[in-house]
Design a protein around this motif. Structure first.
Motif, PDB file in Angstrom:
ATOM      1  N   GLY A 191       0.842  -1.200   0.000  1.00 59.25           N
ATOM      2  CA  GLY A 191       0.000   0.000   0.000  1.00 59.25           C
ATOM      3  C   GLY A 191       0.871   1.242   0.000  1.00 59.25           C
ATOM      4  O   GLY A 191       2.098   1.140  -0.136  1.00 59.25           O
ATOM      5  N   ALA A 192       0.237   2.406   0.133  1.00 55.82           N
ATOM      6  CA  ALA A 192      -1.183   2.608   0.403  1.00 55.82           C
ATOM      7  C   ALA A 192      -1.926   2.991  -0.873  1.00 55.82           C
ATOM      8  O   ALA A 192      -1.315   3.423  -1.852  1.00 55.82           O
ATOM      9  CB  ALA A 192      -1.363   3.728   1.437  1.00 55.82           C
ATOM     10  N   ASP A 205      -4.907  -2.497   4.506  1.00 60.83           N
ATOM     11  CA  ASP A 205      -6.249  -2.197   5.007  1.00 60.83           C
ATOM     12  C   ASP A 205      -6.868  -3.324   5.817  1.00 60.83           C
ATOM     13  O   ASP A 205      -7.717  -3.084   6.680  1.00 60.83           O
ATOM     14  CB  ASP A 205      -7.187  -1.880   3.838  1.00 60.83           C
ATOM     15  N   VAL A 206      -6.479  -4.557   5.523  1.00 60.10           N
ATOM     16  CA  VAL A 206      -7.108  -5.728   6.142  1.00 60.10           C
ATOM     17  C   VAL A 206      -6.198  -6.257   7.249  1.00 60.10           C
ATOM     18  O   VAL A 206      -5.090  -6.721   6.977  1.00 60.10           O
ATOM     19  CB  VAL A 206      -7.376  -6.819   5.091  1.00 60.10           C
ATOM     20  N   LEU A 224     -11.403   7.740   5.288  1.00 61.77           N
ATOM     21  CA  LEU A 224     -10.681   8.204   6.463  1.00 61.77           C
ATOM     22  C   LEU A 224      -9.821   7.103   7.072  1.00 61.77           C
ATOM     23  O   LEU A 224      -8.676   7.325   7.453  1.00 61.77           O
ATOM     24  CB  LEU A 224     -11.658   8.761   7.496  1.00 61.77           C
ATOM     25  N   ASN A 225     -10.331   5.899   7.143  1.00 61.70           N
ATOM     26  CA  ASN A 225      -9.568   4.797   7.723  1.00 61.70           C
ATOM     27  C   ASN A 225      -8.324   4.470   6.892  1.00 61.70           C
ATOM     28  O   ASN A 225      -7.330   3.973   7.411  1.00 61.70           O
ATOM     29  CB  ASN A 225     -10.432   3.552   7.857  1.00 61.70           C
ATOM     30  N   GLY A 226      -8.382   4.751   5.591  1.00 61.77           N
ATOM     31  CA  GLY A 226      -7.257   4.428   4.723  1.00 61.77           C
ATOM     32  C   GLY A 226      -5.999   5.217   5.024  1.00 61.77           C
ATOM     33  O   GLY A 226      -4.920   4.862   4.549  1.00 61.77           O
ATOM     34  N   GLY A 227      -6.113   6.289   5.813  1.00 65.29           N
ATOM     35  CA  GLY A 227      -4.943   7.090   6.147  1.00 65.29           C
ATOM     36  C   GLY A 227      -4.400   6.865   7.534  1.00 65.29           C
ATOM     37  O   GLY A 227      -3.484   7.564   7.969  1.00 65.29           O
ATOM     38  N   LEU A 228      -4.895   5.858   8.246  1.00 69.05           N
ATOM     39  CA  LEU A 228      -4.415   5.568   9.598  1.00 69.05           C
ATOM     40  C   LEU A 228      -3.207   4.634   9.522  1.00 69.05           C
ATOM     41  O   LEU A 228      -3.248   3.470   9.927  1.00 69.05           O
ATOM     42  CB  LEU A 228      -5.549   4.956  10.428  1.00 69.05           C
ATOM     43  N   SER A 280      -5.599 -10.710   1.591  1.00 71.09           N
ATOM     44  CA  SER A 280      -6.613  -9.849   2.183  1.00 71.09           C
ATOM     45  C   SER A 280      -8.036 -10.290   1.841  1.00 71.09           C
ATOM     46  O   SER A 280      -8.877 -10.430   2.724  1.00 71.09           O
ATOM     47  CB  SER A 280      -6.406  -8.405   1.736  1.00 71.09           C
ATOM     48  N   ARG A 281      -8.306 -10.546   0.556  1.00 68.69           N
ATOM     49  CA  ARG A 281      -9.678 -10.793   0.117  1.00 68.69           C
ATOM     50  C   ARG A 281      -9.928 -12.211  -0.386  1.00 68.69           C
ATOM     51  O   ARG A 281     -11.058 -12.702  -0.326  1.00 68.69           O
ATOM     52  CB  ARG A 281     -10.050  -9.809  -1.000  1.00 68.69           C
TER      53      ARG A 281
END
Length: 243
Positions: A12-13, A74-75, A134-138, A42-43
Motif C-alpha cells: 500500500g497505500a 487495510d485488512v 478516512l480509515n485508509g490514512g491511519l 486480504s480478500r
C-alpha cells in the motif's frame, strides 16, 4: 514456483503512486510482478496457495518475484497471513499525506459514480468516520501489524511526497532495498490531473484537500497523530514511533 519464491510485496497505500512504483520495477527484465492486484492475503485467501502461484507461472527464470496489493495495509488479517506464508519477503509501503490520499481516493470513486457529490458525507469525520476514505490514512495502526511480525530490515516505508521531489531517487531506494543496482531507466510519473474530465467520467468535485477545513470539513484528529510516525519514516527505513 513455491511460496518461498515470492521475494517482495508492495502492501500500500491506496492512491499513493504504488502503480507507478510497480510499473517502474517491471521495466527490469529480472523482475516479475503480475499486473492485476491479487489481494490474496486480504480478500481471496480461501482460494489457496495454488491459485496465488498460478499468477507467477512460467516465471521461474526471473531474478525476483513480487506483487502489489494495496489492500494488504487495510485488512488486519493480511499481516499474519503474510508472515505465515512469506516470512522472508521484503515489504514496501508507500504512504501519502492522509488528507490528500483520502481526497484522491474519493475523487476516483466519484468519477466512477460510486459516491455522491456531498464531499462532507465521506471526508468529514463527523459524518464519514470509520469509512474507507478516512480509515485508509491511519498508517500507524495499519503498519503496526507488520512491525509486530517482521524485523525492521524487511520493511521499507516511503513517502509519496518524496517521490514527487525526486522519482529517480525514490526508485533507487526501492531497488537498493531489493538488492538490485539503482541506476536504471526511469518510467515518467503518469500525470493524473485530479480535476481532469475524462471520457464518460464526471469532473472532480470541490473542495480540494487544502480547503477541506475552510469548506466545513474538520481534519480527523487521528491524521494529525500520523505526523510523528511519518517524520520518523523520513529518517530511516521504518521505526516504531508511538504517535
Amino acid at each position: 514456483m513455491e511460496m518461498r519464491d515470492i521475494d517482495f510485496l508492495i502492501i500500500g497505500a491506496t492512491k499513493s503512486a504504488t502503480t507507478w512504483l510497480q510499473q517502474s520495477l517491471q521495466q527490469d527484465p529480472g523482475i516479475f510482478m503480475p499486473d492485476p492486484e491479487l489481494h490474496y492475503f486480504s480478500r481471496y485467501y480461501e482460494r489457496g496457495d495454488e491459485w496465488y502461484l498460478e499468477h507467477f507461472a512460467d516465471q521461474e527464470h526471473r531474478l525476483l518475484h513480487g506483487e502489489k496489493s494495496n489492500s494488504y495495509m487495510d485488512v488486519p488479517e493480511a499481516a499474519e497471513r503474510i508472515k505465515e506464508k512469506l516470512p522472508e519477503a521484503r515489504l514496501i509501503a508507500q504512504l501519502r499525506n492522509p488528507v490528500d490520499r483520502a481526497y484522491s481516493d474519493y475523487c476516483m470513486l466519484y468519477r466512477r459514480a460510486e459516491v455522491g457529490r456531498d464531499i462532507a458525507q465521506y471526508l468529514d469525520p463527523r459524518q464519514g468516520a470509520g469509512g474507507r476514505f478516512l480509515n485508509g490514512g491511519l498508517y500507524y495502526q495499519q503498519l503496526q501489524g507488520y512491525l509486530d511480525r517482521f524485523p525492521a530490515e524487511q520493511i521499507l516505508v516511503l513517502l509519496y511526497e518524496d517521490l514527487k521531489i525526486d522519482a529517480r531517487a525514490q526508485l533507487a531506494r526501492v531497488r537498493g532495498f531489493l538488492g538490485l543496482e539503482a541506476d536504471v531507466p526511469l518510467k515518467p510519473l503518469a500525470k493524473k490531473g485530479e480535476g481532469q474530465i475524462g471520457t464518460g467520467r464526471q469532473s472532480d468535485p470541490a473542495p480540494a484537500p487544502a480547503s477541506l477545513e475552510a469548506g466545513g470539513c474538520s481534519i480527523p484528529a487521528e491524521y494529525r497523530l500520523q505526523e510523528t510516525a511519518l517524520a520518523d519514516c523520513r529518517r530511516a527505513s521504518i521505526r516504531t514511533a508511538q504517535p
